[in-house]
Design a protein around this motif. Structure first.
Motif, PDB file in Angstrom:
ATOM      1  N   ASP A  74     -11.234  15.501   7.318  1.00 56.91           N
ATOM      2  CA  ASP A  74     -11.492  16.580   6.362  1.00 56.91           C
ATOM      3  C   ASP A  74     -10.426  16.656   5.283  1.00 56.91           C
ATOM      4  OD1 ASP A  74     -13.788  17.221   7.723  1.00 56.91           O
ATOM      5  OD2 ASP A  74     -13.022  19.093   8.579  1.00 56.91           O
ATOM      6  N   SER A  75      -9.254  16.078   5.535  1.00 58.10           N
ATOM      7  CA  SER A  75      -8.184  16.095   4.530  1.00 58.10           C
ATOM      8  C   SER A  75      -8.020  14.718   3.882  1.00 58.10           C
ATOM      9  CB  SER A  75      -6.869  16.544   5.171  1.00 58.10           C
ATOM     10  OG  SER A  75      -6.426  15.584   6.108  1.00 58.10           O
ATOM     11  N   ALA A  76      -9.107  13.950   3.830  1.00 59.90           N
ATOM     12  CA  ALA A  76      -9.148  12.642   3.168  1.00 59.90           C
ATOM     13  C   ALA A  76      -8.244  11.607   3.824  1.00 59.90           C
ATOM     14  CB  ALA A  76      -8.829  12.775   1.679  1.00 59.90           C
ATOM     15  N   GLY A  77      -8.002  11.770   5.130  1.00 57.69           N
ATOM     16  CA  GLY A  77      -7.204  10.795   5.867  1.00 57.69           C
ATOM     17  C   GLY A  77      -8.081   9.956   6.768  1.00 57.69           C
ATOM     18  N   PHE A  78      -7.438   9.008   7.447  1.00 57.92           N
ATOM     19  CA  PHE A  78      -8.151   8.095   8.323  1.00 57.92           C
ATOM     20  C   PHE A  78      -7.461   8.031   9.680  1.00 57.92           C
ATOM     21  CE2 PHE A  78      -8.588   6.643   3.976  1.00 57.92           C
ATOM     22  CZ  PHE A  78      -9.955   6.481   3.846  1.00 57.92           C
ATOM     23  N   PRO A  79      -8.137   8.442  10.751  1.00 60.35           N
ATOM     24  CA  PRO A  79      -7.578   8.184  12.077  1.00 60.35           C
ATOM     25  C   PRO A  79      -7.633   6.674  12.291  1.00 60.35           C
ATOM     26  CG  PRO A  79      -9.342   9.814  12.168  1.00 60.35           C
ATOM     27  CD  PRO A  79      -9.373   9.203  10.806  1.00 60.35           C
ATOM     28  N   ASN A  80      -6.490   6.050  12.519  1.00 60.25           N
ATOM     29  CA  ASN A  80      -6.434   4.600  12.579  1.00 60.25           C
ATOM     30  C   ASN A  80      -6.486   4.070  13.995  1.00 60.25           C
ATOM     31  OD1 ASN A  80      -4.722   1.926  12.587  1.00 60.25           O
ATOM     32  ND2 ASN A  80      -5.569   2.154  10.524  1.00 60.25           N
TER      33      ASN A  80
ATOM     34  N   VAL B 279       0.848  -1.183   0.000  1.00 58.20           N
ATOM     35  CA  VAL B 279       0.000   0.000   0.000  1.00 58.20           C
ATOM     36  C   VAL B 279       0.886   1.235   0.000  1.00 58.20           C
ATOM     37  CG1 VAL B 279      -1.717   1.292   1.320  1.00 58.20           C
ATOM     38  CG2 VAL B 279      -1.800  -1.189   1.296  1.00 58.20           C
ATOM     39  N   GLN B 280       0.625   2.137  -0.922  1.00 56.82           N
ATOM     40  CA  GLN B 280       1.320   3.425  -0.891  1.00 56.82           C
ATOM     41  C   GLN B 280       0.463   4.378  -0.093  1.00 56.82           C
ATOM     42  OE1 GLN B 280       2.365   4.805  -4.795  1.00 56.82           O
ATOM     43  NE2 GLN B 280       4.271   3.655  -4.726  1.00 56.82           N
ATOM     44  N   ALA B 281       1.053   4.906   0.970  1.00 54.73           N
ATOM     45  CA  ALA B 281       0.298   5.789   1.850  1.00 54.73           C
ATOM     46  C   ALA B 281       1.263   6.600   2.693  1.00 54.73           C
ATOM     47  CB  ALA B 281      -0.622   4.977   2.750  1.00 54.73           C
ATOM     48  N   PHE B 282       0.717   7.608   3.323  1.00 48.04           N
ATOM     49  CA  PHE B 282       1.465   8.383   4.319  1.00 48.04           C
ATOM     50  C   PHE B 282       0.935   7.972   5.678  1.00 48.04           C
ATOM     51  CE2 PHE B 282       1.943  10.815   0.503  1.00 48.04           C
ATOM     52  CZ  PHE B 282       3.243  11.270   0.586  1.00 48.04           C
ATOM     53  N   PHE B 283       1.853   7.646   6.558  1.00 47.43           N
ATOM     54  CA  PHE B 283       1.489   7.229   7.900  1.00 47.43           C
ATOM     55  C   PHE B 283       1.939   8.314   8.860  1.00 47.43           C
ATOM     56  CE2 PHE B 283       1.903   3.480   5.338  1.00 47.43           C
ATOM     57  CZ  PHE B 283       0.771   2.765   5.659  1.00 47.43           C
TER      58      PHE B 283
ATOM     59  N   VAL C  58      -8.018  16.320  16.118  1.00 45.21           N
ATOM     60  CA  VAL C  58      -7.211  15.445  15.262  1.00 45.21           C
ATOM     61  C   VAL C  58      -8.115  14.712  14.270  1.00 45.21           C
ATOM     62  CG1 VAL C  58      -5.771  13.362  15.227  1.00 45.21           C
ATOM     63  CG2 VAL C  58      -5.310  15.163  16.901  1.00 45.21           C
ATOM     64  N   HIS C  59      -9.166  14.085  14.770  1.00 46.08           N
ATOM     65  CA  HIS C  59     -10.033  13.294  13.893  1.00 46.08           C
ATOM     66  C   HIS C  59     -10.704  14.166  12.836  1.00 46.08           C
ATOM     67  CE1 HIS C  59     -10.398   9.284  16.132  1.00 46.08           C
ATOM     68  NE2 HIS C  59      -9.378   9.941  16.643  1.00 46.08           N
ATOM     69  N   LYS C  60     -11.176  15.327  13.220  1.00 43.65           N
ATOM     70  CA  LYS C  60     -11.859  16.215  12.266  1.00 43.65           C
ATOM     71  C   LYS C  60     -10.889  16.698  11.193  1.00 43.65           C
ATOM     72  CE  LYS C  60     -15.364  19.207  11.273  1.00 43.65           C
ATOM     73  NZ  LYS C  60     -15.572  18.969   9.852  1.00 43.65           N
ATOM     74  N   ALA C  61      -9.714  17.153  11.604  1.00 42.33           N
ATOM     75  CA  ALA C  61      -8.737  17.662  10.628  1.00 42.33           C
ATOM     76  C   ALA C  61      -8.282  16.566   9.671  1.00 42.33           C
ATOM     77  CB  ALA C  61      -7.529  18.263  11.358  1.00 42.33           C
ATOM     78  N   VAL C  62      -8.073  15.375  10.188  1.00 47.17           N
ATOM     79  CA  VAL C  62      -7.586  14.271   9.354  1.00 47.17           C
ATOM     80  C   VAL C  62      -8.667  13.805   8.384  1.00 47.17           C
ATOM     81  CG1 VAL C  62      -6.765  11.882   9.402  1.00 47.17           C
ATOM     82  CG2 VAL C  62      -5.807  13.555  10.978  1.00 47.17           C
TER      83      VAL C  62
ATOM     84  N   PHE D 209      -1.812   9.193  18.488  1.00 45.05           N
ATOM     85  CA  PHE D 209      -2.752   8.962  17.403  1.00 45.05           C
ATOM     86  C   PHE D 209      -1.985   8.475  16.178  1.00 45.05           C
ATOM     87  CE2 PHE D 209      -4.193  12.348  20.124  1.00 45.05           C
ATOM     88  CZ  PHE D 209      -5.516  12.041  20.365  1.00 45.05           C
ATOM     89  N   LEU D 210      -2.430   7.370  15.587  1.00 44.37           N
ATOM     90  CA  LEU D 210      -1.872   6.866  14.341  1.00 44.37           C
ATOM     91  C   LEU D 210      -2.844   7.238  13.234  1.00 44.37           C
ATOM     92  CD1 LEU D 210       0.230   5.229  12.759  1.00 44.37           C
ATOM     93  CD2 LEU D 210      -1.119   3.180  13.273  1.00 44.37           C
ATOM     94  N   LEU D 211      -2.316   7.838  12.165  1.00 37.56           N
ATOM     95  CA  LEU D 211      -3.146   8.392  11.103  1.00 37.56           C
ATOM     96  C   LEU D 211      -2.642   7.892   9.751  1.00 37.56           C
ATOM     97  CD1 LEU D 211      -2.684  11.943  12.594  1.00 37.56           C
ATOM     98  CD2 LEU D 211      -4.633  10.432  13.018  1.00 37.56           C
ATOM     99  N   VAL D 212      -3.558   7.785   8.764  1.00 42.32           N
ATOM    100  CA  VAL D 212      -3.180   7.284   7.446  1.00 42.32           C
ATOM    101  C   VAL D 212      -3.848   8.132   6.373  1.00 42.32           C
ATOM    102  CG1 VAL D 212      -3.226   5.290   5.890  1.00 42.32           C
ATOM    103  CG2 VAL D 212      -3.056   4.922   8.356  1.00 42.32           C
ATOM    104  N   TRP D 213      -3.056   8.469   5.352  1.00 39.24           N
ATOM    105  CA  TRP D 213      -3.573   9.124   4.155  1.00 39.24           C
ATOM    106  C   TRP D 213      -3.152   8.290   2.961  1.00 39.24           C
ATOM    107  CZ3 TRP D 213      -1.412  11.649   8.215  1.00 39.24           C
ATOM    108  CH2 TRP D 213      -2.150  12.673   8.803  1.00 39.24           C
ATOM    109  N   LYS D 214      -4.138   7.843   2.163  1.00 32.72           N
ATOM    110  CA  LYS D 214      -3.839   7.060   0.967  1.00 32.72           C
ATOM    111  C   LYS D 214      -4.275   7.857  -0.254  1.00 32.72           C
ATOM    112  CE  LYS D 214      -5.561   2.991   0.976  1.00 32.72           C
ATOM    113  NZ  LYS D 214      -6.263   1.718   1.152  1.00 32.72           N
TER     114      LYS D 214
END
Length: 184
Positions: free
Chosen positions: A108-114, A68-72, A102-106, A121-126
């Motif tokens: 709203d920017s097409a990310g996922f609070p994991n 998976v290509q993503a930003f963690f 954190v959850h709202k900002a992530v 907090f671990l976060l992912v943007w794909k």
């Protein structure tokens, strides 16, 4: 749900008999907990299991994964141990307020609070195939971090908690701060 395990679940428009409604509500709650626990990262696994794929293999740890290509991303509340010792159970007010930002900002920017673990907090943007590339995804991740920094700094509840006598005695001039990391 079996085609897309992250689909929001709702009650049917017409009320079913009371017993069926009770069972339906329990299943909705269970499915919602699964969605929250596994998130986007586990949606494919859940979908395959519900649709009967991989039934012979079961849940083997020997199965190959997917690249998976993503930003963690990782972020945490700084001086959390001190906050916990001073605030005791009230430290959850800090965690819950920060989590909300954190959850709202992530999202709203097409990310996922994991995951949330205490102050971390671990976060992912794909990247979304056909819509965004890695560069755009990286910009969204950084935008969400900037937004978190600004919103945490401006939050009246967090400011009030940070000004408490016990915290200021232990950490003079303290304000709620976050640390961040981002990996490809």
């Amino acid at each position: 749900f079996s085609k897309d395990p992250l689909t929001p679940l709702r009650l049917p428009p017409a009320p079913p008999p009371k017993e069926l409604l009770l069972i339906h509500n329990v299943l909705i709650k269970l499915a919602t907990l699964l969605q929250q626990a596994y998130g986007a990262a586990g949606a494919k696994i859940i979908r395959n299991k519900l649709m009967g794929a991989d039934t012979a293999a079961g849940m083997s740890s020997q199965l190959t994964g997917n690249i998976v290509q993503a930003f963690f991303g990782f972020c945490d509340i700084r001086n959390f141990t001190d906050l916990t010792e001073v605030l005791q159970a009230d430290v959850m007010k800090v965690v819950n307020n920060v989590a909300e930002h954190v959850h709202k900002a992530v999202t709203d920017s097409a990310g996922f609070p994991n995951k949330n673990i205490g102050d971390a907090f671990l976060l992912v943007w794909k990247p979304v195939s056909g819509y965004t590339g890695m560069e755009d995804t990286a910009k969204e991740a950084l935008r969400s971090y900037i937004r978190i920094i600004i919103q945490v700094a401006r939050c009246p509840v967090l400011k009030k908690l940070a000004r408490m006598d016990g915290i200021q005695q232990r950490l003079p001039g303290y304000r709620v701060k976050m640390g961040f990391g981002l990996h490809v």
